[in-house]
Write a protein that holds these residues in place. Structure first.
Motif, mmCIF file in Angstrom:
data_model
loop_
_atom_site.group_PDB
_atom_site.id
_atom_site.type_symbol
_atom_site.label_atom_id
_atom_site.label_comp_id
_atom_site.label_asym_id
_atom_site.label_seq_id
_atom_site.Cartn_x
_atom_site.Cartn_y
_atom_site.Cartn_z
ATOM 1 N N GLU A 1 -51.301 -6.179 37.866
ATOM 2 C CA GLU A 1 -50.875 -4.807 38.125
ATOM 3 C C GLU A 1 -51.501 -4.325 39.436
ATOM 4 O O GLU A 1 -52.691 -4.534 39.678
ATOM 5 C CB GLU A 1 -51.309 -3.888 36.982
ATOM 6 N N LEU A 2 -50.690 -3.667 40.255
ATOM 7 C CA LEU A 2 -51.184 -3.146 41.527
ATOM 8 C C LEU A 2 -51.759 -1.741 41.324
ATOM 9 O O LEU A 2 -51.199 -0.929 40.586
ATOM 10 C CB LEU A 2 -50.066 -3.121 42.554
ATOM 11 N N GLN A 3 -52.876 -1.475 42.000
ATOM 12 C CA GLN A 3 -53.579 -0.198 41.819
ATOM 13 C C GLN A 3 -53.007 0.908 42.707
ATOM 14 O O GLN A 3 -53.749 1.614 43.402
ATOM 15 C CB GLN A 3 -55.066 -0.376 42.132
ATOM 16 N N THR A 4 -51.697 1.053 42.684
ATOM 17 C CA THR A 4 -51.082 2.146 43.429
ATOM 18 C C THR A 4 -51.242 3.445 42.645
ATOM 19 O O THR A 4 -51.536 3.434 41.451
ATOM 20 C CB THR A 4 -49.586 1.863 43.648
ATOM 21 N N ARG A 5 -51.012 4.565 43.310
ATOM 22 C CA ARG A 5 -51.123 5.848 42.621
ATOM 23 C C ARG A 5 -49.908 6.127 41.754
ATOM 24 O O ARG A 5 -50.016 6.817 40.738
ATOM 25 C CB ARG A 5 -51.330 6.974 43.634
ATOM 26 N N SER A 6 -48.735 5.636 42.170
ATOM 27 C CA SER A 6 -47.513 5.896 41.401
ATOM 28 C C SER A 6 -46.838 4.584 41.018
ATOM 29 O O SER A 6 -47.181 3.518 41.527
ATOM 30 C CB SER A 6 -46.546 6.770 42.208
ATOM 31 N N LYS A 7 -45.870 4.677 40.139
ATOM 32 C CA LYS A 7 -45.188 3.489 39.632
ATOM 33 C C LYS A 7 -44.271 2.875 40.694
ATOM 34 O O LYS A 7 -44.155 3.391 41.811
ATOM 35 C CB LYS A 7 -44.398 3.852 38.374
ATOM 36 N N MET A 8 -43.613 1.778 40.324
ATOM 37 C CA MET A 8 -42.881 0.991 41.303
ATOM 38 C C MET A 8 -41.626 1.703 41.806
ATOM 39 O O MET A 8 -41.296 1.628 42.991
ATOM 40 C CB MET A 8 -42.499 -0.364 40.690
ATOM 41 N N PHE A 9 -40.929 2.407 40.934
ATOM 42 C CA PHE A 9 -39.642 2.983 41.332
ATOM 43 C C PHE A 9 -39.527 4.480 41.060
ATOM 44 O O PHE A 9 -38.436 5.042 41.128
ATOM 45 C CB PHE A 9 -38.497 2.247 40.620
ATOM 46 N N CYS A 10 -40.643 5.124 40.713
ATOM 47 C CA CYS A 10 -40.613 6.565 40.463
ATOM 48 C C CYS A 10 -41.958 7.166 40.823
ATOM 49 O O CYS A 10 -42.884 6.462 41.213
ATOM 50 C CB CYS A 10 -40.251 6.858 39.004
ATOM 51 N N ALA A 11 -42.082 8.475 40.675
ATOM 52 C CA ALA A 11 -43.299 9.185 41.087
ATOM 53 C C ALA A 11 -44.308 9.334 39.956
ATOM 54 O O ALA A 11 -45.353 9.966 40.148
ATOM 55 C CB ALA A 11 -42.933 10.563 41.632
ATOM 56 N N CYS A 12 -44.044 8.770 38.785
ATOM 57 C CA CYS A 12 -45.003 8.875 37.685
ATOM 58 C C CYS A 12 -46.324 8.211 38.073
ATOM 59 O O CYS A 12 -46.325 7.125 38.661
ATOM 60 C CB CYS A 12 -44.454 8.195 36.426
ATOM 61 N N PRO A 13 -47.455 8.843 37.755
ATOM 62 C CA PRO A 13 -48.747 8.235 38.111
ATOM 63 C C PRO A 13 -49.033 6.979 37.301
ATOM 64 O O PRO A 13 -48.600 6.848 36.151
ATOM 65 C CB PRO A 13 -49.760 9.340 37.790
ATOM 66 N N VAL A 14 -49.763 6.056 37.915
ATOM 67 C CA VAL A 14 -50.258 4.874 37.209
ATOM 68 C C VAL A 14 -51.556 5.268 36.526
ATOM 69 O O VAL A 14 -52.490 5.741 37.179
ATOM 70 C CB VAL A 14 -50.493 3.708 38.185
ATOM 71 N N VAL A 15 -51.627 5.104 35.207
ATOM 72 C CA VAL A 15 -52.810 5.512 34.441
ATOM 73 C C VAL A 15 -53.314 4.327 33.630
ATOM 74 O O VAL A 15 -52.643 3.296 33.509
ATOM 75 C CB VAL A 15 -52.476 6.687 33.495
ATOM 76 N N ASP A 16 -54.492 4.474 33.082
ATOM 77 C CA ASP A 16 -55.071 3.452 32.210
ATOM 78 C C ASP A 16 -54.346 3.494 30.870
ATOM 79 O O ASP A 16 -54.532 4.421 30.079
ATOM 80 C CB ASP A 16 -56.569 3.727 32.031
ATOM 81 N N SER A 17 -53.533 2.504 30.615
ATOM 82 C CA SER A 17 -52.708 2.522 29.403
ATOM 83 C C SER A 17 -53.529 2.294 28.142
ATOM 84 O O SER A 17 -53.015 2.450 27.032
ATOM 85 C CB SER A 17 -51.602 1.460 29.496
ATOM 86 N N THR A 18 -54.806 1.908 28.287
ATOM 87 C CA THR A 18 -55.640 1.704 27.100
ATOM 88 C C THR A 18 -56.277 3.005 26.616
ATOM 89 O O THR A 18 -56.764 3.073 25.491
ATOM 90 C CB THR A 18 -56.763 0.682 27.378
ATOM 91 N N THR A 19 -56.278 4.051 27.474
ATOM 92 C CA THR A 19 -56.934 5.301 27.082
ATOM 93 C C THR A 19 -56.031 6.525 27.176
ATOM 94 O O THR A 19 -56.289 7.533 26.513
ATOM 95 C CB THR A 19 -58.178 5.552 27.970
ATOM 96 N N ALA A 20 -54.976 6.471 27.987
ATOM 97 C CA ALA A 20 -54.114 7.645 28.189
ATOM 98 C C ALA A 20 -53.308 7.959 26.936
ATOM 99 O O ALA A 20 -52.986 7.071 26.132
ATOM 100 C CB ALA A 20 -53.179 7.406 29.371
ATOM 101 N N GLU A 21 -52.982 9.236 26.773
ATOM 102 C CA GLU A 21 -52.133 9.647 25.653
ATOM 103 C C GLU A 21 -50.782 8.952 25.759
ATOM 104 O O GLU A 21 -50.148 8.960 26.816
ATOM 105 C CB GLU A 21 -51.940 11.160 25.704
ATOM 106 N N PRO A 22 -50.313 8.283 24.694
ATOM 107 C CA PRO A 22 -49.060 7.513 24.764
ATOM 108 C C PRO A 22 -47.876 8.352 25.216
ATOM 109 O O PRO A 22 -47.754 9.538 24.868
ATOM 110 C CB PRO A 22 -48.868 7.015 23.326
ATOM 111 N N ASN A 23 -47.018 7.734 26.047
ATOM 112 C CA ASN A 23 -45.750 8.328 26.488
ATOM 113 C C ASN A 23 -45.922 9.671 27.185
ATOM 114 O O ASN A 23 -45.030 10.517 27.157
ATOM 115 C CB ASN A 23 -44.791 8.463 25.293
ATOM 116 N N ARG A 24 -47.080 9.825 27.838
ATOM 117 C CA ARG A 24 -47.348 11.072 28.555
ATOM 118 C C ARG A 24 -46.876 10.984 30.005
ATOM 119 O O ARG A 24 -46.537 11.986 30.619
ATOM 120 C CB ARG A 24 -48.860 11.343 28.493
ATOM 121 N N TYR A 25 -46.838 9.765 30.564
ATOM 122 C CA TYR A 25 -46.529 9.586 31.980
ATOM 123 C C TYR A 25 -45.235 8.792 32.118
ATOM 124 O O TYR A 25 -45.220 7.631 32.522
ATOM 125 C CB TYR A 25 -47.705 8.894 32.679
#
Length: 489
Positions: A14-38
């Motif tokens: 996984e690349l440590q960019t600020r946003s996802k590959m094809f949209c503006a959603c932020p890249v977050v830690d999927s092990t701790t973030a609230e599910p389906n929030r981003y």
């Protein structure tokens, strides 16, 4: 019959960019973030949405390709890779197929036989899937990770032992961390290995039927899975059977690979060009601007540490495995070359790889979280070198500074830890301890040499560790031998 394993790896990082590959959603830690929030309509695969490629992700993939000595394509194209899976909301994955960004590279690794070059077939970029959570009898899906930029690195089948596989995996993870494109945190699944394994009679050149072991997210799992699969395939062939081409999973608890499904081929995915993303034109000027971003790479830095600082290969390996540790060491070296006394780089290396690493391991922290800056560590070592405190006191002060963030000099002053340097005062303490322990004196005089160390310990306790142990040893021996020379009183 002897067999030779043939192993290639596919690495998903996984690349440590600020946003996802094809949209503006932020890249977050999927092990701790609230599910389906981003999640947004694009990464949720809603009809009618239009993807926009993340330029930084493309640049970081090219940067990785350059670090891996790859040819950089002048033209690249996204495809739709079609398959149904519950964690892929659009039922296809945007990936690269015939036109990857990077081709025909290599990474050099160290083996017992010397340097080995493992060829890199391709480096391309795609989007990650969501994450399935199995709770009780239900399966839940979290789409926070869906659409995160995922770089795939594919090697040629150039490895022939688990040792080579592990060396390659470690070297690649270190490289990605140096480039700062991936954190390397395998526990969080940000880098995952898949191993293609086959065996063949030694001396044979044709490849055997391979299996692919999916989603190995630790070096231990990678090594154990490949070891087991090699043994399993050899047993099948020796028994007259035929290895089947299939995708395997790794059962960590049982220590075995387990079949998941028959191995897919390209036509199973029904690849076709992504109609919503135009082809990527990669100019040579753009590539050269990205090349200028390359830092000093791990292998080159290790060799420089050996050459410039006189470190052993082992010391240089430890210090360059993490770029942040290497930076910490070099800042310490710069400070150590100024002031009195100047310190040798190897002295710093010994403290960092010894005492500091031990404290970091105990606390479970990385170098960026350490509250003892390089300048403070150098000042502490100088205090020991000047004889103001002894080595054991220095280690104690480092621990307190590590735990509290207090400057070592202040700890020494506040606790009155400065070493006793007055020889006559120290001799008086030695004589007092000897007078108070006549039985031990007699034991020494009867030939029990080990009692000397006991006396040294008593003096060190009496001085609260503020004496020079070597000087104490000399004074204790001198006083005891004086008793021997004096004879019975």
């Amino acid at each position: 019959m002897e067999f030779e394993p043939v192993i290639g790896l596919e690495i998903h990082a996984e690349l440590q960019t600020r946003s996802k590959m094809f949209c503006a959603c932020p890249v977050v830690d999927s092990t701790t973030a609230e599910p389906n929030r981003y999640v947004c309509p694009v990464c949720a695969g809603m009809p009618g949405t239009l993807p926009v490629p993340n330029q930084r992700a493309i640049e970081w993939t090219i940067l990785t390709g350059l670090a891996l000595n790859c040819e950089i394509a002048e033209y690249s194209l996204f495809y739709r890779k079609n398959y149904f899976y519950p964690d892929l909301p659009s039922e296809y994955q945007r990936s690269m197929y015939d036109y990857p960004l990077c081709l025909n590279g290599y990474l050099e690794i160290d083996t017992p036989e010397g340097t080995k070059r493992v060829r890199i077939r391709r480096v391309h970029i795609e989007e990650d899937t969501g994450k399935l959570l199995h709770v009780g009898g239900a399966t839940l899906v979290d789409f926070n990770r869906a659409g995160v930029p995922l770089m795939e690195i594919v090697t040629e089948p150039d490895m022939h032992s688990v040792e080579e596989v592990k060396a390659f995996a470690i070297a690649l993870r270190t490289l990605l961390r140096y480039l700062r494109v991936n954190s390397g945190d395998m526990e969080k699944g940000v880098i995952r290995f898949e191993a293609n394994v086959s065996v063949r009679p030694k001396g044979e050149t044709r490849l055997g039927t391979r299996t692919e072991i999916k989603n190995l997210n630790s070096f231990r799992a990678l090594v154990r899975a490949v070891e087991y699969e090699i043994r399993r395939q050899i047993e099948i062939v020796r028994a007259g059977g035929q290895v089947e081409q299939e995708t395997m999973g790794w059962d960590e608890a049982r220590g075995v690979t387990v079949p998941q499904r028959g191995k897919e081929h390209a036509h199973d995915y029904r690849y076709f060009p992504e109609p919503d993303i135009p082809p990527l034109a990669i100019s040579r000027e753009w590539v050269e601007r990205i090349r200028a971003m390359l830092p000093e790479l791990p292998r080159a830095r290790r060799e420089r540490f050996e050459r410039e600082y006189g470190l052993t290969r082992y010391e240089a390996d430890l210090l360059t495995e993490d770029h942040a540790v290497a930076d910490y060491f070099e800042e310490a070296v710069r400070h150590a070359r100024q002031g009195d006394p100047p310190l040798e780089p190897r002295t710093l290396a010994t403290w960092i790889t010894g005492e500091l690493f031990r404290l970091m391991n105990e606390a479970g922290v990385e170098i960026g979280e350490v509250r003892v800056p390089p300048t403070a560590l150098v000042d502490l070592i100088r205090t020991v070198q000047r004889g103001e405190i002894n080595l054991n006191t220095g280690k104690m002060v480092l621990r307190e500074a590590f735990e509290t963030g207090e400057a070592p000099r202040r700890i020494v002053e506040a606790r009155g830890l400065t070493q006793i340097r007055d020889v006559e005062a120290l001799r008086a303490i030695v004589l007092r301890v000897i007078e108070e322990n006549p039985r031990e004196v007699e034991s020494y005089l009867r030939g029990k040499e080990g009692v000397l160390k006991w006396f040294v310990g008593q003096v060190m306790r009496a001085t609260r560790g503020q004496a020079d142990p070597q000087r104490v040893n000399e004074l204790v021996r001198e006083a005891l031998e004086a008793r021997r020379s004096a004879g019975p009183s």
